[in-house]
Write an enzyme that holds these catalytic residues in place. Structure first.
Site, PDB file in Angstrom:
ATOM      1  CD  GLU A  55      -3.196   0.525   2.044  1.00 35.10           C
ATOM      2  OE1 GLU A  55      -4.127  -0.098   1.501  1.00 35.10           O
ATOM      3  OE2 GLU A  55      -3.144   0.774   3.261  1.00 35.10           O
TER       4      GLU A  55
ATOM      5  CE  LYS B 249      -1.480   2.646   5.998  1.00 36.07           C
ATOM      6  NZ  LYS B 249      -2.613   2.016   6.706  1.00 36.07           N
TER       7      LYS B 249
ATOM      8  CE  LYS C 214      -7.515  -0.369   2.537  1.00 32.30           C
ATOM      9  NZ  LYS C 214      -6.444  -0.800   3.458  1.00 32.30           N
TER      10      LYS C 214
ATOM     11  CD  GLU D 107     -12.304  -3.284   4.661  1.00 31.23           C
ATOM     12  OE1 GLU D 107     -11.258  -3.035   4.030  1.00 31.23           O
ATOM     13  OE2 GLU D 107     -12.737  -2.565   5.587  1.00 31.23           O
TER      14      GLU D 107
ATOM     15  CG  ASN E 265      -9.143  -3.824   7.985  1.00 31.05           C
ATOM     16  OD1 ASN E 265      -8.293  -4.018   8.844  1.00 31.05           O
ATOM     17  ND2 ASN E 265      -9.166  -2.726   7.239  1.00 31.05           N
TER      18      ASN E 265
ATOM     19  CD  GLU F  32      -9.083  -5.445   3.229  1.00 30.53           C
ATOM     20  OE1 GLU F  32      -9.119  -4.253   3.600  1.00 30.53           O
ATOM     21  OE2 GLU F  32     -10.027  -5.978   2.635  1.00 30.53           O
ATOM     22  CB  SER F  33      -5.027  -4.036   8.584  1.00 34.06           C
ATOM     23  OG  SER F  33      -5.579  -3.062   7.741  1.00 34.06           O
TER      24      SER F  33
END
Length: 478
Positions: A49, A51, A112, A161, A182, A212-213
């Site tokens: 990602e 960010k 995203k 998601e 997530n 995710e994450s």
């Protein structure tokens, strides 16, 4: 900003910006798509990602150059990149996405964003994204379904998601090909590597699961892939620590394993949510193992260290019909940091499901020694709690610290320490728990798991069946 409704607050603020600036939010989006459409999530199954910050972590890298960062990913072998384009909380933009796509047109780009309507999708397509995130919690079921099929019509690959059963029920109407889960709870900002495993069990259709994450190291990826996920999205870690890219790509590229420990543990937890998971440790005979399982023990512990409760490999080979999870308890510093050959053989043969490290093992060495594993930490101070955070297993078992003794002391963890540990996340608790105090301990600390050994014994290594029965009666009746 209140954490409780942050998802909706971000979306509401974005909607206000759209009302003033339009869906492109000032970006110079071409009237027609220029970039080629690239298949999303090819090998390695890793999405890195772009960010600059987030509501949970604040500013991560305010000076980040998105094209330079994307170049690091591509050079490391990454073929799918997620670009956060939300401006106010993640400090991104559509310009970031378009610059990356122009620089690396053969790389698949996921937008995203907090997508709200079809106009968002049109802009996303024209800007050059190949895939787009649709957040089920943010959208009405009918709108979610409509947006999903509009993505498909445009040629965009939607990643839906989900985080709760309600989200899953929305998605079940149209069976998305890719479903993201997530592990970060946006009401508390906590991450829990086991949360997506529970949500995954709610999904009834065939789908490509994307985790995710929360991923920090290669061993996290190994856990995720061994639990049935075919893709992994990583954000903060690759921005803060680009030097880890090689390790993460290698872990994502390795053959996937099918290891049942964490997946089955989550299933067991969800099957009896009113009481904690129960581990009965110090099992030394078949009779005690079978009886503990019949009462509802979720995990059976077998000690492979110097102890009057020491088990034998022969016992484990005689328990193949016992379906409770089986854990070998080891103190590897007694073996110069190496896993005992007997335990290694049992793990390789599938006769134990995981290893509990109960010595002075270093966090970075545990997964190389045995996998799956979790760490037991003897806690006598806040320093011990802080050091426990360095271990990378999804759970850490808290035991009482008694000088010169590893475990089985019958001593309870200090109450204040146990409460502080419970505030940080799901609590696994050992030490001084027995048939008489277990229900009170559960009410006081709400542990996810309790671990009992000497508290349900007749003599060291021999379980008292009456105490075991009273234990489960007390837990089931609380």
């Amino acid at each position: 900003m209140s954490k409780t409704n942050i998802l909706q607050q971000i979306a509401d603020l974005r909607k206000k910006r759209i009302d003033v600036e339009g869906h492109a939010l000032g970006a110079d989006v071409p009237a027609k798509r220029i970039a080629p459409l690239i298949p999303f999530l090819s090998d390695p199954p890793l999405i890195c990602e772009i960010k600059r910050g987030s509501p949970s972590k604040g500013i991560i890298n305010s000076s980040l150059d998105p094209v330079e960062q994307a170049g690091r990913y591509v050079e490391a072998g990454v073929r799918s990149i997620s670009v956060l384009t939300e401006e106010d909380h993640f400090h991104g933009s559509l310009e970031d996405l378009m610059r990356i796509k122009a620089a690396y047109p053969q790389t698949a780009i996921l937008r995203k964003e907090f997508i709200l309507d079809e106009e968002d999708l049109e802009i996303t397509y024209r800007a050059g994204a190949d895939a787009v995130l649709l957040i089920a919690a943010l959208l009405d079921g009918d709108i979610l379904e409509k947006l999903y099929f509009r993505c498909k019509a445009l040629g965009l690959q939607p990643l839906v998601e989900v985080h709760t059963r309600e989200d899953v029920e929305k998605a079940e109407r149209f069976h998305p090909e890719r479903t993201g889960i997530n592990c970060r709870d946006l009401t508390s900002f906590r991450t829990d590597l086991l949360l997506p495993l529970g949500v995954a069990r709610m999904i009834s259709w065939e789908t490509q699961l994307i985790f995710e994450s929360g991923i920090s190291f290669g061993e996290d990826i190994r856990l995720v892939r061994s639990s049935g996920f075919s893709g992994i999205l990583i954000g903060e870690t690759v921005v803060r620590y680009p030097e880890r890219l090689k390790e993460l790509v290698a872990a994502a590229s390795a053959p996937s394993e099918n290891l049942r420990f964490w997946r089955c543990l989550v299933e067991k937890r969800n099957s009896h949510p009113r009481r904690p998971l129960v581990k009965i440790c110090g099992i030394t005979c078949r009779e005690d193992a079978i009886y503990a399982e019949s009462l509802g023990a979720d995990i059976l512990g077998f000690v492979f260290a110097e102890s009057p409760r020491r088990a034998s490999g022969g016992l484990l080979r005689n328990l193949e019909t016992v379906t409770a999870l089986k854990v070998a308890v080891v103190v590897t510093d007694e073996y110069d940091g190496m896993l005992p050959e007997e335990v290694k053989s049992l793990l390789e043969d599938g006769l134990i499901d995981a290893v509990q490290f109960h010595g002075e093992e270093l966090p970075e060495n545990c997964s190389h020694t045995a996998f799956p594993y979790y760490k037991a930490v003897r806690a006598g101070s806040d320093k011990d709690l802080k050091e426990a955070e360095n271990y990378r297993s999804p759970r850490v078992l808290l035991d009482a610290r008694v000088k010169g003794v590893r475990g089985g002391t019958g001593r309870q963890v200090d109450e204040a320490l146990a409460r502080r540990a419970a505030e940080k996340g799901p609590l696994w608790l050992a030490g001084g728990i027995d048939a008489d105090n277990a229900a009170g301990i559960v009410q006081a600390f709400k542990p996810e798991l309790i671990d009992l050994s000497s508290g349900v014994e007749e003599t060291p290594g021999k379980k008292d069946h009456d105490k075991l029965k009273r234990l489960f009666e007390a837990l089931d009746n609380q």
